[in-house]
Design a protein around this motif. Structure first.
Motif, PDB file in Angstrom:
ATOM      1  N   ARG A  43       0.818  -1.211   0.000  1.00  9.95           N
ATOM      2  CA  ARG A  43       0.000   0.000   0.000  1.00  9.95           C
ATOM      3  C   ARG A  43       0.852   1.261   0.000  1.00  9.95           C
ATOM      4  NH1 ARG A  43      -2.903  -0.864  -2.765  1.00  9.95           N
ATOM      5  NH2 ARG A  43      -3.936   1.093  -2.315  1.00  9.95           N
ATOM      6  N   ASN A  44       2.059   1.171   0.562  1.00  9.91           N
ATOM      7  CA  ASN A  44       2.915   2.359   0.666  1.00  9.91           C
ATOM      8  C   ASN A  44       3.808   2.576  -0.544  1.00  9.91           C
ATOM      9  OD1 ASN A  44       1.998   3.270   3.194  1.00  9.91           O
ATOM     10  ND2 ASN A  44       3.322   1.832   4.279  1.00  9.91           N
ATOM     11  N   ASP A  91      -3.989  -2.663  -6.179  1.00 14.70           N
ATOM     12  CA  ASP A  91      -4.850  -1.530  -6.519  1.00 14.70           C
ATOM     13  C   ASP A  91      -5.984  -1.928  -7.448  1.00 14.70           C
ATOM     14  OD1 ASP A  91      -3.349   0.942  -5.341  1.00 14.70           O
ATOM     15  OD2 ASP A  91      -1.814  -0.289  -6.271  1.00 14.70           O
ATOM     16  N   MET A 111      -9.732  -3.622   4.772  1.00 14.56           N
ATOM     17  CA  MET A 111      -9.718  -3.386   3.336  1.00 14.56           C
ATOM     18  C   MET A 111     -10.878  -4.026   2.594  1.00 14.56           C
ATOM     19  SD  MET A 111      -5.688  -3.551   2.273  1.00 14.56           S
ATOM     20  CE  MET A 111      -6.114  -2.923   0.654  1.00 14.56           C
ATOM     21  N   LYS A 124      -2.829   7.145  -5.338  1.00 18.42           N
ATOM     22  CA  LYS A 124      -2.742   5.951  -4.494  1.00 18.42           C
ATOM     23  C   LYS A 124      -2.594   6.333  -3.021  1.00 18.42           C
ATOM     24  CE  LYS A 124      -0.207   1.627  -3.825  1.00 18.42           C
ATOM     25  NZ  LYS A 124       0.617   0.586  -4.461  1.00 18.42           N
ATOM     26  N   ARG A 125      -1.743   7.312  -2.758  1.00 18.60           N
ATOM     27  CA  ARG A 125      -1.538   7.740  -1.379  1.00 18.60           C
ATOM     28  C   ARG A 125      -2.830   8.293  -0.775  1.00 18.60           C
ATOM     29  NH1 ARG A 125       2.710   8.816   1.763  1.00 18.60           N
ATOM     30  NH2 ARG A 125       4.140   8.370   0.048  1.00 18.60           N
ATOM     31  N   HIS A 169      -5.436   5.702   0.064  1.00 15.00           N
ATOM     32  CA  HIS A 169      -5.076   4.989   1.288  1.00 15.00           C
ATOM     33  C   HIS A 169      -5.266   5.868   2.529  1.00 15.00           C
ATOM     34  CE1 HIS A 169      -3.128   2.080   3.835  1.00 15.00           C
ATOM     35  NE2 HIS A 169      -2.156   2.911   4.153  1.00 15.00           N
ATOM     36  N   TRP A 191      -8.938   7.026   4.186  1.00 11.99           N
ATOM     37  CA  TRP A 191      -9.805   6.122   4.936  1.00 11.99           C
ATOM     38  C   TRP A 191     -10.091   6.659   6.337  1.00 11.99           C
ATOM     39  CZ3 TRP A 191      -7.523   0.530   4.138  1.00 11.99           C
ATOM     40  CH2 TRP A 191      -7.724   0.144   2.807  1.00 11.99           C
TER      41      TRP A 191
END
Length: 276
Positions: free
Chosen positions: A109-110, A135, A164, A227-228, A231, A234
Motif C-alpha cells: 500500500r505504501n 490496486d 480493506m 494511491k496515497r 489509502h 480512509w
C-alpha cells in the motif's frame, strides 16, 4: 544497489523465491511454485516485504503486475512449510510472524506504483490478501477466491482484511466471506466489485500487463498521489480529506507533467509524461 541519491534500479534484481521481470517500466512478479499452486513460505513473505519496501526508490518501475504461474494465483501459506511450524511456536514467535505478513500489505500500500493483480484459478488465504492489497484486480471465469482463515480455525482479521475488504465489496459481503471462508467465482467477484474485469485465461496476463503499461506511461507522480490519497483518506473526515486533496493537487499542478499536458492540449498532441 542504491545510488548516492537513494534511488535504485530493479530491472536486474535477482529474486530468490518468485520470478521478477521489468520491461517497459512494468515489473511482473510471478509466484512460481506451480506444483503446489504457488503457496507462500516464511522466506517468500520476507522477500515480498523487502521488495515492495524497495519500490519507492526504484527509478525503472512505474507499475507492477502480480500473478501466479501455470493457471493459479496462490493457495496461500504453505501447509507444510508455514502452517505446520506455526503450531509449534510460542506466542512471541507467532506475533513476529503475523506482523511480518502484515508488513507485506503495508509495503504494497505504501509503494507509489499501482499494483495490478492477474488472478487465475486458486486465490486463497494469504493469496487472496495479496490480490486484495493490490490496486486493481483482473480475474478469469475460473478464478476461485477464498479468505479461508475461519476454515483453519483462525479469525478473518488477517493482514488487514477487516479494514480493506469491506471497502472493496461492502461490509455485509466481506462479513460473509470472512465468517464462512467460502470461495467466490470470477463472475461473483466481478459482480461484487472485487475484480475490475474478467479476461480469458490465455490473455489474462497480457491484458494486465497492457493495462499496467498504460499506467506506466501516465503521470506517475500524480498516480502515486492518487494511491496515497486513496489509502490515507480512509481515516479522514470529509473536510480533512478535501484539504488533503487540495494540497496534493497543488503539488501535482507544480509538476512538469501538468505543464506537458497543457502544452500538448494546446498543440493538439498527445502528452508524453515523464513522471516529474
Amino acid at each position: 544497489m542504491k545510488r548516492p541519491d537513494g534511488s535504485i534500479a530493479l530491472a536486474d534484481y535477482q529474486a530468490q523465491h518468485f520470478l521478477w521481470q521489468v520491461e517497459d517500466r512494468v515489473a511482473t512478479l510471478t509466484l512460481n511454485r506451480p506444483e503446489r499452486k504457488n503457496p507462500l513460505t516464511f522466506e517468500s513473505y520476507a522477500e515480498l516485504r523487502d521488495l515492495f519496501r524497495a519500490l519507492p526508490y526504484a527509478t525503472d518501475v512505474r507499475a507492477v503486475v502480480l500473478t501466479g504461474a501455470q493457471g493459479n494465483f496462490s493457495s496461500g501459506g504453505d501447509v507444510y512449510e508455514i502452517i505446520g511450524p506455526l503450531t509449534q511456536m510460542k506466542t512471541p514467535e507467532l506475533l513476529a510472524f503475523t506482523r511480518m505478513t502484515g508488513d507485506v500489505v503495508k509495503a504494497m500500500r505504501n509503494c507509489p506504483q499501482p499494483i495490478v493483480s492477474a488472478v487465475d484459478g486458486v486465490c486463497a488465504g494469504a493469496g487472496a490478501i495479496l490480490a486484495m492489497a493490490s490496486d486493481l484486480r483482473f480475474g478469469t471465469a475460473r478464478s476461485r477466491t477464498a479468505f479461508l482463515f475461519a476454515r483453519v480455525g483462525l479469525a478473518g482479521c488477517d493482514m488487514g482484511a477487516c479494514a480493506m475488504l469491506p471497502r472493496i465489496i461492502g461490509q455485509g459481503r466481506a462479513a460473509e466471506l470472512l465468517y464462512t471462508g467460502r470461495s467466490i467465482s470470477g463472475e461473483e467477484g466481478l459482480a461484487w466489485g472485487f475484480f475490475n474485469r474478467l479476461c480469458e485465461p490465455e490473455t489474462l496476463l497480457e491484458e494486465a500487463q497492457a493495462f499496467a503499461r498504460e499506467l506506466a506511461t501516465g503521470p506517475t507522480f500524480a498516480h502515486a498521489m492518487t494511491k496515497r490519497m486513496l489509502h490515507q483518506e480512509w481515516s479522514m473526515g470529509l473536510d480533512e480529506a478535501i484539504e488533503a486533496e487540495a494540497q496534493a493537487q497543488a503539488l501535482c499542478m507544480a509538476t512538469q507533467d501538468f505543464r506537458r499536458a497543457y502544452e500538448a492540449f494546446v498543440a493538439r498532441e498527445k502528452p508524453v509524461f515523464q513522471g516529474d
